[in-house]
Design an enzyme around this catalytic site. Structure first.
Site, PDB file in Angstrom:
ATOM      1  CE  LYS A 177      -3.621   2.667   0.435  1.00  0.00           C
ATOM      2  NZ  LYS A 177      -3.230   3.877   1.137  1.00  0.00           N
ATOM      3  CD  GLU A 205      -2.530   8.247  -3.973  1.00  0.00           C
ATOM      4  OE1 GLU A 205      -2.627   9.266  -3.263  1.00  0.00           O
ATOM      5  OE2 GLU A 205      -2.891   7.116  -3.580  1.00  0.00           O
TER       6      GLU A 205
END
Length: 523
Positions: free
Chosen positions: A206, A213
Site C-alpha cells: 500500500k 499515486e
C-alpha cells in the site's frame, strides 16, 4: 437510533475502531453487506454521526450498526464463546486510525481485553516495520495482527476499496470471506483483495501504491498546468481532453484522469465560485507530507534510497509536494531568486490540426510517464520482497489495483498483468530487463516525452515528474553513462576502485583496480 454502549448487544461480527471518514465508510459498507457492526470512537459525537448516516442510508439496515465509546463494552458485545475449540467465532477488530502513536495507544488498551484467536486488522497507512513490531507483541497473547492496506480514499471505504492484507495464512482464511465480500470488484468480478504476504507486506505494498499515486498526481498536475498556462487551453477544454483519454487509449480507465476531468468541471464548491473552475481558487500547496498526516510518500522515498532502486518520478513528485507546502516561504524565495516565471509556448499559436497532433504527443508522453511510475514502483516491491522474504507475487499487486484504488488504470493493467503473471514470487523481476514488451512500450513514448519536456524547459514550466520520467528512460536505456568520470574521482580521493571497460564484470561488487593518483599540492 440505537443507544450508544448498549449492554444488550452480544452478537457483533466486526468492531470498527475509529469513526472518521474512513472508519465511517467501512462501517456502512460492512453493514450494507449484512455484517453486524460495532463502531467505536472516544468521541461520542463522531459515533452518533456514523449512526445517523446509517439511518439515512437506504442501502444500510440501521439495526446492524451499533455505537460504542467504551472499548470494554465493544469487546463484550461479541458472542461470549471464544476459545481454542471455537475458531470459527473469533472477534475481529478493524482499526481506522492515523499511523503511529494513536495505533499503539489503542493496542495497549485493547490487547488486555482480548483472547487467543482474536484478530486485529490495522486498516490505516503504516510503516511496515511498525506493523511487524505489533505483530510480535500480539503474537505473545495468541492474537493476530493484520497489517492491511486500504486504498481508494473515503469514497472507496464506503463503496468497496482495494485491500492488501499482510498476515498469516490462518488469519487470511478466516478473514477472506469478509474481505472478498467488502472489496471492490475487478471488471471480471474478481475481488480486489488478496493476501499479499506475511508480516508487513500488506502495508508495504500500500505504501508503494501511494508512491506510484504521488507520481501520477504530479504528472497530471504538471501536464494540466502546461496545457492551461503554456498552451492556452481552458479548464473546460482540458476536461474534455482528459475525458477522451479516460474513455479510450492507453490511459483508459485511469482513476486520476477520470476524477481530473470531472473535477475541472466544477465552478462552485468549498467557498469558491469561478467560471473557469474552482481549481483556479485553490492554493497551490500540498501539506500532507510536511504536516505528517500522510507518511507513505516520505516512506516510499526513504525506501527508494535504502533499497537502492531507481524511482526518480516517485522521488521528484515527493520533492514537488514538499516545495509547494509553504506558500509564504516560497514567495520569499521566488523574490530572492528573481528567475523567469512560466511563459506562453510558441505552440499556443498552432492551427487546430497542428494542435490536435500536439495533443496526441502529449497523450503519449503522459502515458509513458504513468507507465514508467508503475514500473518503478513494482521494482521497489520486488526488491523489498526479496530482502524481507515476503514472496510477494507482483501479479497479485496488479490484480488488487484493478478497481477501488487511486492508481486504477484499466488499459495499463490489461497490458501488464498477462506479462507479469508468468513470473513466480521468488523470481527476480526487473520489468525493463525481463519483459521486452514493457521496455518496447515505453520506448514508443520516448520522443513524445522528450517533446513535452522541451516545451516545459523552453517556457520555464515546473515539470519535475515528467522530466524525471524522461531522465529515467535516458539513464536506464543508456549504453554509456557519464559516471566513468565519477568513478575516477571516487578512486582519486577515496580509493574506491573501479572496473575496466575492456573487462566488464557482472553485478555491483567493488571494482578490482586502483590508480594511486599524484595529488596536487594543497588539495
Amino acid at each position: 437510533m440505537a443507544d450508544i454502549d448498549n449492554d444488550k448487544v452480544q452478537d457483533l461480527e466486526i468492531g470498527i475502531v475509529g469513526s472518521g471518514s474512513m472508519g465511517a465508510g467501512m462501517t456502512l459498507l460492512f453493514s450494507e453487506h449484512g455484517s453486524k457492526i460495532g463502531c467505536y470512537d472516544y468521541d461520542g459525537e463522531a459515533v452518533k454521526q456514523v449512526m445517523e448516516e446509517a439511518k439515512k442510508d437506504s442501502s444500510v439496515d440501521e439495526s446492524l450498526v451499533h455505537g460504542f465509546t467504551s472499548l470494554q463494552k465493544l469487546v463484550d458485545a461479541f458472542p461470549k464463546s471464544n476459545s481454542d475449540s471455537d475458531s470459527d467465532n473469533r472477534r475481529v477488530f478493524v482499526l481506522s486510525l492515523p499511523h503511529g502513536k494513536p495505533v499503539d495507544g489503542i493496542l495497549d488498551e485493547l490487547l488486555p481485553l482480548l483472547e487467543k484467536g482474536d484478530i486485529i486488522v490495522d486498516g490505516g497507512n503504516e510503516w511496515w516495520e511498525e506493523t511487524e513490531r505489533r505483530q510480535r507483541k500480539t503474537k505473545e497473547k495468541g492474537v493476530e495482527w493484520v497489517g492491511m492496506g486500504v486504498s481508494g480514499g473515503y469514497q472507496a471505504a464506503r463503496h468497496g476499496p482495494s485491500m492488501s492484507p499482510g498476515c498469516s495464512p490462518e488469519a487470511w482464511e478466516y478473514l477472506k470471506p469478509y474481505l472478498e465480500k467488502w472489496s471492490a470488484k475487478a471488471p471480471n468480478g474478481e475481488p480486489c483483495v488478496l493476501r499479499i504476504g506475511p508480516g508487513g507486506a500488506g502495508h508495504y505494498v500500500k505504501m508503494i501504491h501511494n508512491g506510484i499515486e504521488h507520481a501520477h498526481l504530479s504528472i497530471l498536475c504538471e501536464i494540466r498546468s502546461l496545457l492551461k498556462h503554456q498552451l492556452g487551453y481552458s479548464n473546460d477544454e482540458i476536461s474534455s481532453v482528459f475525458e477522451s483519454w479516460w474513455k479510450e487509449g492507453p490511459l483508459r480507465g485511469n482513476f486520476l484522469v477520470g476524477i481530473g476531468y470531472k473535477g475541472l468541471k466544477f465552478k462552485d464548491g468549498g467557498g469558491i465560485h469561478d467560471e473557469e473552475g474552482i481549481v483556479e481558487g485553490m492554493e497551490d500547496k500540498v501539506t500532507q507530507d510536511v504536516d505528517k498526516s500522510e507518511g507513505t510518500g516520505t516512506w516510499s522515498t526513504k525506501e527508494i534510497a535504502e533499497r537502492h532502486v531507481a524511482a526518480p518520478a516517485i522521488a521528484a513528485s515527493h520533492q514537488l509536494r514538499i516545495i509547494s507546502a509553504d506558500k509564504f516561504e516560497r514567495l520569499k524565495v521566488a523574490k530572492n531568486l528573481d528567475i523567469p516565471q512560466p511563459s506562453e509556448a510558441k505552440e499556443k499559436k498552432l492551427d487546430k490540426k497542428a494542435k490536435d497532433e500536439l495533443l496526441k504527443t502529449i497523450h503519449s508522453a503522459v502515458y509513458g510517464a504513468v507507465l514508467s511510475a508503475f514500473v518503478q514502483g513494482l521494482h521497489i516491491i520486488t526488491r523489498a520482497s526479496k530482502d524481507q522474504k515476503w514472496d510477494i507475487q507482483l501479479s497479485d499487486c496488479l490484480k488488487i489495483w484493478r478497481a477501488g484504488c487511486i492508481i486504477q488504470s484499466d488499459a495499463i493493467s490489461e497490458f501488464l498483468l498477462p506479462k507479469v503473471e508468468k513470473f513466480g514470487p521468488n523470481e527476480p523481476l526487473n520489468l525493463l530487463r525481463d519483459v521486452p514488451e514493457v521496455a518496447q512500450e515505453l520506448a514508443k513514448t520516448y520522443d513524445s516525452l522528450k517533446k513535452v519536456c522541451m516545451i516545459a524547459l523552453e517556457t520555464d514550466s515546473v515539470a519535475p515528474a515528467l522530466s524525471a520520467s524522461l531522465e529515467y528512460l535516458k539513464a536506464v536505456g543508456g549504453k554509456n553513462l557519464p559516471t566513468d568520470f565519477e568513478e575516477m574521482e571516487l578512486d582519486y580521493f577515496g580509493h574506491h576502485n573501479y572496473d575496466l571497460k575492456r573487462k566488464p564484470e557482472k553485478g555491483h561488487e567493488k571494482g578490482n583496480y586502483h590508480t594511486e593518483f599524484s595529488r596536487t599540492p594543497g588539495v
